[in-house]
Write an enzyme that holds these catalytic residues in place. Structure first.
Site, PDB file in Angstrom:
ATOM      1  N   VAL A 245      30.025  32.388  35.953  1.00 16.90           N
ATOM      2  CA  VAL A 245      31.126  31.864  36.824  1.00 16.90           C
ATOM      3  C   VAL A 245      30.504  32.164  38.303  1.00 16.90           C
ATOM      4  CG1 VAL A 245      33.485  32.254  37.590  1.00 16.90           C
ATOM      5  CG2 VAL A 245      32.610  32.887  35.107  1.00 16.90           C
TER       6      VAL A 245
ATOM      7  N   ASP B 247      42.092  37.069  23.385  1.00 19.31           N
ATOM      8  CA  ASP B 247      41.166  37.884  23.924  1.00 19.31           C
ATOM      9  C   ASP B 247      41.532  38.603  24.956  1.00 19.31           C
ATOM     10  OD1 ASP B 247      38.746  39.338  23.710  1.00 19.31           O
ATOM     11  OD2 ASP B 247      37.591  37.649  24.816  1.00 19.31           O
TER      12      ASP B 247
END
Length: 560
Positions: free
Chosen positions: A151, A299
């Protein structure tokens, strides 16, 4: 390279392995080397006796004293992202795998060393064009990295702060090779070890392959985020990053940058926020996702949950989601409610509805063990109680009695347990059972009067009413034709009488149900406050009458 002939022979026996043989041959050798290093190369002994086994297939002597489950985890980590993801998914299967292995699998992390920006820049340009055409700044150093992506922060040309979630180069090709290998190994495992068939390794790998391919498609990740955002729009204190679709594609997801603190950083959060409120908001958000929406963030580890300065909880990373159909969602609600309320009979009945059977000889012992769990936790103070430990004990019991639950249920249980642990970390007095029980109780009651339930009741009543004239006409035709006079004996008269009694009772309760249904339909639009108006009491009476009539109708069975 004495290992190559075996591997070449292994591939040549499988026509589907012919394509890309060189890459797969290399990968097979890597897998064999890692498994042998951690002491799991026993399968290769028949090909390589100890005195002739190549060095790269020998166990690392430094690992000799390590626990077997720890060595499994270390091998998985070294094998790379595909195997790490498989281990993470298997970590929810407490009903199948032993508890010590589950504990090791839960330690798996897909954090890896990031690659230089220049390696992922072509993916960004392939999707968006030249950088200076759509953004004014890109941070070369990634702010986060995982096995499949990393990212980077950026500022768009219009001034919006965003992040680029960009797929790592060549990761797709590696995962596809690994999936092909896993599919082949699963088939071989079932053929060579029949006792594994009840655990369905081939089906497990097929589902895993579907999940991995979904996670490789970042468009699916973005759509999942938007679905959860739509479902959460009326929940205050919850935020999902906006997706910039005009700059996103299968290998790049551009989304809103949101600054926040990890939800498990209690020291930083308690300076600005009410930790009890954060625990409640997060937990209630997940209860809604699971039991009402049937579409939940799969998650919820603390790295995927941030808290902003204004107290909003931010959900990140929607590559894995759980999806529950309405009928399965209601069944799971009943199972979970039965577990936390110690209604063992409801639990057994609902498991049977899901196709999960308990051996008749084991039922009483199973009930006894479930009752022991309940008594052990009944008088705990909240700071002594661990919902996670209780669920571990429960799933150990499932494992012991060979009760294999649906994978979606175990994912749901994992998510609730994880978010419950987050709540307890924020607030030691957080009462997960106290907050869940009334929520599920309300859902179960409301499901009885849901549109789907009323529709089912209406169709059942209609079928009975429409079927009665035909059955009665058939009886009259047979009677008038004289066939009964020729064939009737005393037992058949009794049977005929029982049949007429059964049909007449069906008709009476069907008419009553229809009458109550019409009453509800006529009265409901006129009621403003059901507890202060006579119409409200009449409506509630009609609803009760409808439920009783339908239950009585369903309970009617012909006498044998």
């Amino acid at each position: 390279m004495t290992g190559v002939p075996f591997l070449r022979h292994f591939l040549l026996q499988n026509p589907k392995e012919q394509c890309g043989m060189v890459n797969r041959l290399t990968r097979y050798a890597q897998i064999a080397r890692v498994l042998s290093k951690y002491g799991f190369g026993i399968i290769l002994q028949e090909f390589y006796p100890n005195d002739r086994r190549p060095d790269f297939l020998k166990k690392d002597p430094d690992l000799g004293s390590d626990d077997v489950y720890r060595r499994i985890r270390l091998a998985i980590e070294e094998l790379g992202p595909t195997f790490v993801k498989l281990g993470q998914i298997l970590s929810v299967r407490r009903d199948v795998l032993p508890a010590p292995l589950i504990q090791e699998l839960q330690l798996l992390t897909d954090k890896v060393k990031t690659v230089p920006y220049e390696d992922v820049q072509p993916v960004i340009q392939e999707t968006c064009g030249e950088e200076d055409e759509f953004c004014s700044f890109v941070e070369r150093e990634p702010i986060a990295g995982a096995s499949m992506s990393q990212v980077h922060r950026a500022i768009m040309a219009d001034g919006n702060e965003v992040v680029f979630k960009v797929q790592r180069p060549d990761i797709r090709e590696l995962i596809e090779v690994d999936l092909t290998i896993l599919e082949d190994l699963a088939e071989r495992a079932e053929k060579s070890h029949p006792y594994l068939r009840p655990f369905n390794p081939v089906g497990l790998i097929e589902e895993f392959s579907k999940q991995m391919r979904k996670e490789l498609d970042f468009i699916m990740d973005g759509k999942n985020a938007e679905t959860v955002a739509l479902n959460m729009k009326d929940i205050p204190g919850v935020k999902i990053p906006k997706i910039y679709w005009e700059h996103s594609g299968p290998r790049l997801l551009v989304m809103e940058y949101i600054d926040g603190v990890r939800i498990d950083d209690v020291d930083a959060l308690k300076e600005k926020h009410d930790l009890k409120k954060l625990a409640e908001v997060g937990f209630e958000a997940y209860l809604k996702q699971v039991f009402i929406d049937g579409f939940f963030h799969g998650d919820p580890h603390p790295g995927n949950l941030l808290v902003t300065d204004d107290g909003q909880i931010v959900f990140l990373d929607f590559g894995m989601v759980g999806i529950l159909r309405p009928e399965r969602r209601l069944a799971y609600t009943r199972v979970f409610y039965a577990i936390i309320s110690n209604d063992i009979d409801m639990l057994i009945d609902t498991l049977a509805d899901l196709g999960v059977k308990i051996a008749p000889d084991d039922i009483e012992n199973f009930k006894d063990e479930m009752y022991v769990i309940y008594k052990q936790t009944e008088n705990y103070q909240m700071d002594q109680f661990s919902f996670g430990d209780t669920m571990n004990t429960l799933t150990s019991i499932l494992h012991r009695y060979k009760i294999v639950m649906p994978g979606s249920f175990m994912l749901m249980l994992k998510v609730i347990t994880m978010i419950g642990d987050v709540g307890s970390h924020l607030d030691p007095e957080f009462d997960i059972i106290g907050k869940t029980t009334p929520y599920l109780n309300k859902l179960i009651i409301s499901s009885m009067f849901s549109t789907e339930s009323l529709d089912d009741a209406k169709h059942a009543v209609t079928r009975e009413i429409l079927g009665f004239p035909k059955a009665f006409r058939r009886f009259l035709e047979n009677f008038s034709s004289g066939r009964f006079r020729m064939e009737v004996t005393v037992p058949e008269i009794r049977s005929l009488n029982d049949g007429l009694e059964y049909l007449s009772q069906k008709m009476v309760y069907s008419v009553l149900a229809v009458g109550f249904m019409i009453s509800v339909a006529l009265i409901a639009p006129t009621v403003v406050n059901p507890f202060s108006e006579w119409q409200g009491y009449l409506l509630m009476g009609s609803l009760v009458g409808l439920v009783l009539a339908v239950l009585k109708l369903w309970s009617q069975k012909p006498k044998r």
